[in-house]
Design a protein around this motif. Structure first.
Motif, short mmCIF file in Angstrom:
data_model
loop_
_atom_site.label_atom_id
_atom_site.label_comp_id
_atom_site.label_asym_id
_atom_site.label_seq_id
_atom_site.Cartn_x
_atom_site.Cartn_y
_atom_site.Cartn_z
N LEU A 260 0.81 -1.22 0.00
CA LEU A 260 0.00 0.00 0.00
C LEU A 260 0.85 1.28 0.00
O LEU A 260 0.31 2.38 -0.15
N GLN A 261 2.14 1.15 0.16
CA GLN A 261 3.05 2.31 0.11
C GLN A 261 3.54 2.60 -1.31
O GLN A 261 4.57 3.23 -1.50
N VAL A 262 2.78 2.18 -2.31
CA VAL A 262 3.22 2.27 -3.70
C VAL A 262 3.48 3.72 -4.14
O VAL A 262 4.45 3.98 -4.86
N LEU B 193 7.07 7.59 -6.70
CA LEU B 193 7.52 8.97 -6.86
C LEU B 193 9.01 9.09 -6.55
O LEU B 193 9.74 9.82 -7.23
N PHE B 194 9.46 8.34 -5.55
CA PHE B 194 10.89 8.34 -5.22
C PHE B 194 11.72 7.79 -6.37
O PHE B 194 12.85 8.24 -6.61
N GLU C 106 1.19 11.24 -12.89
CA GLU C 106 -0.15 10.82 -13.32
C GLU C 106 -0.23 9.30 -13.42
O GLU C 106 -1.22 8.69 -12.99
N THR C 107 0.80 8.69 -13.97
CA THR C 107 0.83 7.23 -14.05
C THR C 107 0.83 6.61 -12.66
O THR C 107 0.17 5.59 -12.41
N THR C 108 1.56 7.22 -11.75
CA THR C 108 1.62 6.74 -10.37
C THR C 108 0.25 6.80 -9.71
O THR C 108 -0.16 5.87 -9.00
#
Length: 471
Positions: free
Chosen positions: A125-127, A132-133, A139-141
């Motif tokens: 769930l920390q995707v 981003l890192f 937007e894809t994230t």
């Protein structure tokens, strides 16, 4: 002269006996493997259906869905690899006629499922911060996170399905696996179509709809598998849910001891492909979409040696459990031969049919898809080149699992994929500027090294002491 006359029929009889033994093993392996092979293809078709329908939504959704699935996959397949230790353990117990151990192994397999899900779901769930890192497109994230927030719920039923499927495979009961997996493909496809595109008045949920369909499909499979095992006359005598909350630390530890290296082995390979997808993300969206097409095509072909590998684990484990070293030899080499024959065909198919295959995933009449189609075809040619070694490494690894040999294959996988495959992928892709093709060449190099070492290890199993019994 009499001696010569007497000796000739004996030699011929021995040769005929050897041929009969190999033919019998071929028949037994094929009978066990073909439902597993088709079931593995059908299992992969669940993901393929998602990929195809994401492609119908557009390259942006396909890229996001690919990144989401790629992120979940190492966690999922690592857990599945660990749980899959149940298959050789049950097969060995069956070969040794240690029937009481079967119930305990399966029950503790469910325990392992709960433990792994509790550990992994919070990490998955920390995707968003992770992507981003790593420099992925915001937007894809965001779209990928939408899929994962729902799709992660499939972990518990999905892993529980592996427990029951492993038990059934160890008892050569594979047709129910085939039938139910095919039914699941239909359930998933209908769910995808209804929820992703919002037909018949339903809301258009796009990637969220794909995630919901995945969760529902895994719940469906678990309920039906469990009902089958609890009610079938061959399996209900095991009472797999009896004293469910009673711990059996020996068998739970055995599952983790044998299964953890299996999970790490699978994780090392899938992690390599995850890293490759992230490298593709640094190049562009079309490269990710093309990578998804080539990966899904290669994965579909890979399901055949994977199904053969599962059958090989059962056949080797059963022979190992009953103390039949010759049976171990025949089981391993028969599966390797069948895998090589199939992967030769898939190699030729990918190389010659790449431009046609990629059009299954993206509409060739849309100008926006031109670059992704061209790149996907070039990646698929490279995928065709490594078909033979990909099949050999997975079957050899499964043969060794039947002997409970998992730690050294784990180390081989880590070295092959992360110290050989990934560096070559990066150097070829970015230093030599071959971009996506270079990344795929690195994947091929890692798989080739693993295949060579694992096949040699199986060939030297007696000299390495792998046939010593622990049961």
């Amino acid at each position: 002269m009499d001696k010569t006359t007497t000796a000739a029929p004996s030699a011929a009889a021995l040769a005929a006996g050897r041929r009969a033994g190999w033919l019998r093993e071929l028949r037994e392996t094929f009978t066990l493997a073909w439902p597993l092979v088709i079931a593995q293809v059908a299992q992969n078709a669940l993901i393929t259906t998602d990929v195809i329908m994401m492609g119908w939504l557009g390259p942006k959704q396909l890229a996001a869905g690919t990144l989401a699935s790629t992120f979940i996959m190492p966690f999922l397949v690592g857990a599945v690899g660990l749980i899959s230790a149940i298959a050789p353990l049950v097969a060995q117990a069956r070969g040794a006629r240690n029937i009481r151990a079967v119930r305990r192994i399966v029950r503790q397999g469910f325990w392992a499922t709960i433990i792994l899900s509790a550990l992994l779901i919070p990490l998955i769930l920390q995707v968003k911060p992770i992507f981003l890192f790593l420099g992925q497109n915001p937007e894809t994230t965001m779209l990928a996170e939408q899929y994962i927030q729902i799709g992660v719920a499939m972990f518990i039923p999905g892993l529980a399905v592996v427990v029951l499927r492993s038990m059934l495979s160890a008892f050569n009961t594979t047709r129910i696996i085939l039938v139910l997996t095919l039914a699941a493909v239909v359930v998933n496809a209908i769910g995808d179509y209804l929820l992703m595109f919002g037909v018949f008045g339903l809301p258009r949920l796009e990637l969220r709809g794909a995630a919901i369909a995945t969760v529902v499909t895994n719940l469906f499979m678990f309920v039906v598998f469990l009902a089958y095992v609890l009610n079938h006359k061959r399996f209900r005598r095991f009472h797999i849910l009896w004293n469910f909350w009673k711990p059996d630390w020996h068998h739970l530890a055995q599952i983790f001891r044998i299964g953890t290296p299996i999970g790490m082995t699978v994780l090392a390979e899938v992690g390599l492909f995850t890293a490759a997808a992230l490298l593709m993300g640094l190049i562009g969206t079309n490269e990710i979409a093309a990578h998804a097409i080539a990966m899904q095509s290669a994965s579909m072909a890979f399901m055949v040696p994977l199904g053969l590998g599962v059958a090989c684990t059962v056949r080797v484990g059963y022979a190992y459990g009953r103390g039949d070293d010759e049976g171990v030899r025949k089981a391993g080499w028969t599966a390797l031969g069948l895998s090589t024959a199939f992967m030769t065909v898939s190699c030729i198919t990918f190389i010659l049919g790449a431009p046609l295959i990629v059009t299954i995933f993206l509409d060739p009449d849309r100008a926006a898809n031109t670059d992704a189609l061209r790149l996907g075809a070039s990646y698929l040619v490279v995928a065709g080149l490594f078909q033979l070694v990909d099949g050999a490494q997975v079957v050899a690894a499964h043969a060794l699992r039947g002997l409970s040999d998992t730690k050294v294959p784990m180390l081989v996988a880590i070295v092959s994929y992360w110290f050989i495959g990934l560096p070559i992928a990066y150097v070829m892709g970015f230093t030599f500027n071959l971009q996506g093709v270079g990344i795929w060449l690195g994947l091929a190099a890692g798989l080739a090294f693993a295949a060579i070492v694992l096949v040699i290890r199986f060939a030297m199993r007696e000299r390495l002491g792998l046939l010593r019994r622990t049961l």
